[in-house]
Design a protein around this motif. Structure first.
Motif, short mmCIF file in Angstrom:
data_model
loop_
_atom_site.label_atom_id
_atom_site.label_comp_id
_atom_site.label_asym_id
_atom_site.label_seq_id
_atom_site.Cartn_x
_atom_site.Cartn_y
_atom_site.Cartn_z
N HIS A 52 84.35 52.51 65.42
CA HIS A 52 84.62 53.92 65.09
C HIS A 52 83.39 54.55 64.46
O HIS A 52 82.38 53.88 64.28
N HIS A 54 82.52 55.90 61.46
CA HIS A 54 82.12 55.95 60.04
C HIS A 54 80.74 55.31 59.82
O HIS A 54 80.40 54.31 60.44
N HIS A 57 79.60 51.70 59.64
CA HIS A 57 79.77 50.89 60.86
C HIS A 57 78.69 51.19 61.90
O HIS A 57 78.51 50.41 62.83
N HIS A 109 93.17 55.21 61.61
CA HIS A 109 92.08 55.32 60.62
C HIS A 109 91.14 56.46 61.06
O HIS A 109 90.83 57.36 60.29
N ASP A 126 88.24 48.94 61.00
CA ASP A 126 89.01 49.32 59.81
C ASP A 126 90.48 49.58 60.16
O ASP A 126 91.13 50.42 59.53
ZN ZN Z 1 86.13 53.44 58.55
#
Ligand code: ZN
Length: 250
Positions: A52, A54, A57, A109, A126
Motif C-alpha cells: 500500500h 504509506h 512501506h 487500512h 498493514d
Molecule cells: Zn500503513
C-alpha cells in the motif's frame, strides 16, 4: 528459499525472500539497510512488492531502483507515484521470478491495499498483524472484516509476514478483553519474553493467529458475549467492528 527480516524505521520490517542468489523485497520503507544486506551477501534483487501507499512501506523504492534499475516494482494503483512499474489490483495470479503469486485485494487500512501469497509466505502489509489488524484509515469496517476473512481462509501453515512489530501491544489489548483465555495468556507471556530480549515475534502462522488474534475470532460466542452481543443474533462483522473501535481507544 530463505525468508529474511530487516528492521526499518521505528517498528517496521522489510521482508526479503531469497532464492538462488536473487531476492524479492517487500515494502522497503527505507533503502539503506536493504542495500547493505544485498551488498554484504552478494544478492541480486529482481522485484519489489508494495502492499500500500504509506511512506513507511514505499520510501525506499526510488533509491533502490536508482541503484538497481532493472528492478520490477509491483504495487496497487495508489502506489503509482511511488515508483511502481507494474500496477496490480488484487485477484490476479502473477508469475514472476519463477514463482506463481496470488494477489489479494484487502481494502480497509487503505482502499488499494493488496496482499501477496506464495505458499507458505503471506506478505500482508498493514492488514493482518500478529494478535491484531491494521487501523481502518480509508475503508469501512465491513471491507476490513472481509479482507481479514480472505486471509484467514489460507492454510494454517501460512507464515504471516506483516510489516510491523506490534505484537506485544496487540496482546496487551487481547489480554485486557479476554484475561482468562489460556492461548492468549501463553502467547502474551512468550511474546513479552521475546521482546524483553529484543527478539522479533514474526513471522507468525495462521494456525497461531486463529487461536490468539481476537480479530480472527469474531465468530467466537464467548468473545461475542464479553462484548455485549447475543451469540444467537450477533453479526460477525459487527463484532469485528466493535473490537476494532475498542482497540483504537485502548
Ligand atoms: Zn500503513
Amino acid at each position: 528459499m530463505e525468508l529474511i527480516r530487516i528492521p526499518s524505521l521505528v517498528d517496521n520490517y522489510i521482508w526479503l525472500l531469497i532464492y538462488q542468489g536473487n531476492c524479492i523485497i517487500v515494502d522497503p520503507g527505507t533503502a539503506k539497510p536493504v542495500q547493505q544486506f544485498l551488498q554484504q551477501n552478494a544478492i541480486h534483487p529482481v522485484a519489489i512488492l508494495l502492499t500500500h501507499h504509506h511512506h513507511d512501506h514505499v520510501d525506499g523504492v526510488k533509491e533502490l531502483t536508482r541503484y538497481y534499475p532493472e528492478l520490477v516494482v509491483y504495487g496497487p494503483m495508489e502506489t503509482s507515484s511511488k515508483g511502481t512499474t507494474c500496477v496490480i489490483k488484487g485477484g490476479e495470479q502473477l508469475n514472476f521470478a519463477g514463482f506463481s503469486w496470488q494477489i489479494f485485494a484487502v481494502p480497509g487500512h487503505t482502499l488499494g491495499h493488496v496482499a501477496y501469497y506464495q505458499k507458505p509466505y503471506l506478505f500482508c502489509g498493514d492488514t493482518l498483524f500478529s494478535g491484531g489488524c491494521g487501523r481502518i484509515f480509508e475503508g469501512t469496517a465491513e471491507q476490513m472484516y472481509q479482507s481479514i476473512e480472505t486471509l484467514k481462509a489460507l492454510p494454517d501453515e501460512t507464515l504471516v509476514c506483516c510489516a510491523h512489530e506490534y505484537t506485544a501491544a496487540n496482546m496487551a489489548f487481547a489480554s485486557y478483553l479476554l484475561p482468562h483465555d489460556k492461548a492468549i495468556k501463553a502467547y502474551t507471556l512468550a511474546v513479552n519474553q521475546k521482546r524483553a530480549q529484543k527478539q522479533p515475534t514474526l513471522p507468525s502462522s495462521l494456525k497461531i493467529e486463529k487461536e490468539i488474534n481476537i480479530f480472527l475470532r469474531s465468530d467466537d460466542p464467548y468473545l461475542q458475549k464479553v462484548l455485549g452481543f447475543s451469540p444467537a443474533t450477533a453479526s460477525n462483522c459487527d463484532v469485528f467492528a466493535k473490537i476494532r473501535k475498542l482497540k483504537d481507544r485502548f
